[in-house]
Scaffold this motif. Structure first.
Motif, PDB file in Angstrom:
ATOM      1  N   LEU A   1      -6.468   3.655  12.475  1.00  0.00           N
ATOM      2  CA  LEU A   1      -5.799   3.174  11.279  1.00  0.00           C
ATOM      3  C   LEU A   1      -5.988   1.670  11.186  1.00  0.00           C
ATOM      4  O   LEU A   1      -6.004   0.984  12.210  1.00  0.00           O
ATOM      5  CB  LEU A   1      -4.308   3.513  11.332  1.00  0.00           C
ATOM      6  CG  LEU A   1      -3.958   5.004  11.365  1.00  0.00           C
ATOM      7  CD1 LEU A   1      -2.460   5.193  11.551  1.00  0.00           C
ATOM      8  CD2 LEU A   1      -4.422   5.698  10.099  1.00  0.00           C
TER       9      LEU A   1
ATOM     10  N   TYR B   1      -5.049   7.383   6.670  1.00  0.00           N
ATOM     11  CA  TYR B   1      -4.007   8.383   6.921  1.00  0.00           C
ATOM     12  C   TYR B   1      -4.490   9.778   6.523  1.00  0.00           C
ATOM     13  O   TYR B   1      -4.206  10.761   7.211  1.00  0.00           O
ATOM     14  CB  TYR B   1      -2.714   8.036   6.178  1.00  0.00           C
ATOM     15  CG  TYR B   1      -1.806   7.112   6.948  1.00  0.00           C
ATOM     16  CD1 TYR B   1      -1.221   7.516   8.149  1.00  0.00           C
ATOM     17  CD2 TYR B   1      -1.518   5.836   6.478  1.00  0.00           C
ATOM     18  CE1 TYR B   1      -0.382   6.673   8.857  1.00  0.00           C
ATOM     19  CE2 TYR B   1      -0.676   4.988   7.183  1.00  0.00           C
ATOM     20  CZ  TYR B   1      -0.119   5.409   8.370  1.00  0.00           C
ATOM     21  OH  TYR B   1       0.713   4.576   9.079  1.00  0.00           O
TER      22      TYR B   1
ATOM     23  N   PHE C   1      -2.897  13.539   7.480  1.00  0.00           N
ATOM     24  CA  PHE C   1      -1.765  13.521   6.547  1.00  0.00           C
ATOM     25  C   PHE C   1      -2.246  14.185   5.262  1.00  0.00           C
ATOM     26  O   PHE C   1      -2.826  13.552   4.392  1.00  0.00           O
ATOM     27  CB  PHE C   1      -1.277  12.094   6.316  1.00  0.00           C
ATOM     28  CG  PHE C   1      -0.508  11.547   7.490  1.00  0.00           C
ATOM     29  CD1 PHE C   1       0.872  11.548   7.482  1.00  0.00           C
ATOM     30  CD2 PHE C   1      -1.170  11.076   8.614  1.00  0.00           C
ATOM     31  CE1 PHE C   1       1.594  11.069   8.571  1.00  0.00           C
ATOM     32  CE2 PHE C   1      -0.463  10.595   9.708  1.00  0.00           C
ATOM     33  CZ  PHE C   1       0.925  10.592   9.683  1.00  0.00           C
TER      34      PHE C   1
ATOM     35  N   ALA D   1       4.572   9.263   7.122  1.00  0.00           N
ATOM     36  CA  ALA D   1       4.194   7.852   7.063  1.00  0.00           C
ATOM     37  C   ALA D   1       4.521   7.327   5.676  1.00  0.00           C
ATOM     38  O   ALA D   1       4.411   8.050   4.685  1.00  0.00           O
ATOM     39  CB  ALA D   1       2.703   7.675   7.355  1.00  0.00           C
TER      40      ALA D   1
END
Length: 180
Positions: free
Chosen positions: A13, A54, A59, A102
């Motif tokens: 990330l 993400y 995600f 997140a």
């Protein structure tokens, strides 16, 4: 840089300011004491990169996207290195497979209230981006149909902005009965 695991391996990330992970209280049950939300504060030019990372990290759901007008709260608390702007776009992402959430919070200046659209990554964000545009005036660059979604097309202004005049237009109902 931080890493997140996905089915294909570790994904890196982007290194951006973050809020410390919040932990649940000492309650019993699944997830007790585990991290709750990751909160990242990328600069506007790294917003799309962060959302994309993400997505690659597993995600798979954009559960919410909204804009916030902080006109009356200019001194709010933000991590070091993040300069407060009038608007903030907040994206909530969920990994159902990893049972993680997140939040990505990006500052958007009033003079240039534009951020990249994320509907290529999360097609379900289409209506959410249109709502943020319609009600607060934050534009999403690259959105294929950035038109009003709640207000009439000829409506002037953005009614959820803190400086929008209240009560300018009387409410009119279709076929409302006259006085009795």
């Amino acid at each position: 840089m931080s890493t997140a695991s996905s089915g294909a391996g570790a994904v890196v990330l982007p290194d951006v300011p973050r809020a410390p992970n919040l932990t649940t209280s000492g309650t019993a049950g699944p997830g007790a004491g585990a991290p709750r939300d990751e909160v990242a504060f990328p600069a506007r030019d790294r917003y799309y990169e962060m959302i994309s990372a993400y997505r690659e990290a597993g995600f798979e759901l954009c559960s919410d996207l909204c804009a916030v007008d902080y006109l009356s709260h200019p001194g709010r608390s933000l991590p070091d290195g993040v300069e407060a702007e009038r608007f903030e776009v907040v994206v909530d992402l969920t990994s159902l497979s990893q049972r993680r959430r997140a939040r990505v919070r990006v500052q958007v200046p009033e003079a240039d209230a534009v951020v990249p659209s994320i509907i290529e990554l999360y097609p379900g964000a289409d209506a959410m981006e249109r709502e943020a545009f319609d009600l607060l005036g934050v534009a999403f660059e690259g959105h294929p149909d950035l038109t009003r979604i709640l207000m009439p097309e000829d409506w002037e202004g953005h009614p959820l902005r803190k400086d929008y005049g209240v009560g300018r237009v009387p409410v009119q109902f279709k076929e409302a009965p006259g006085p009795r």
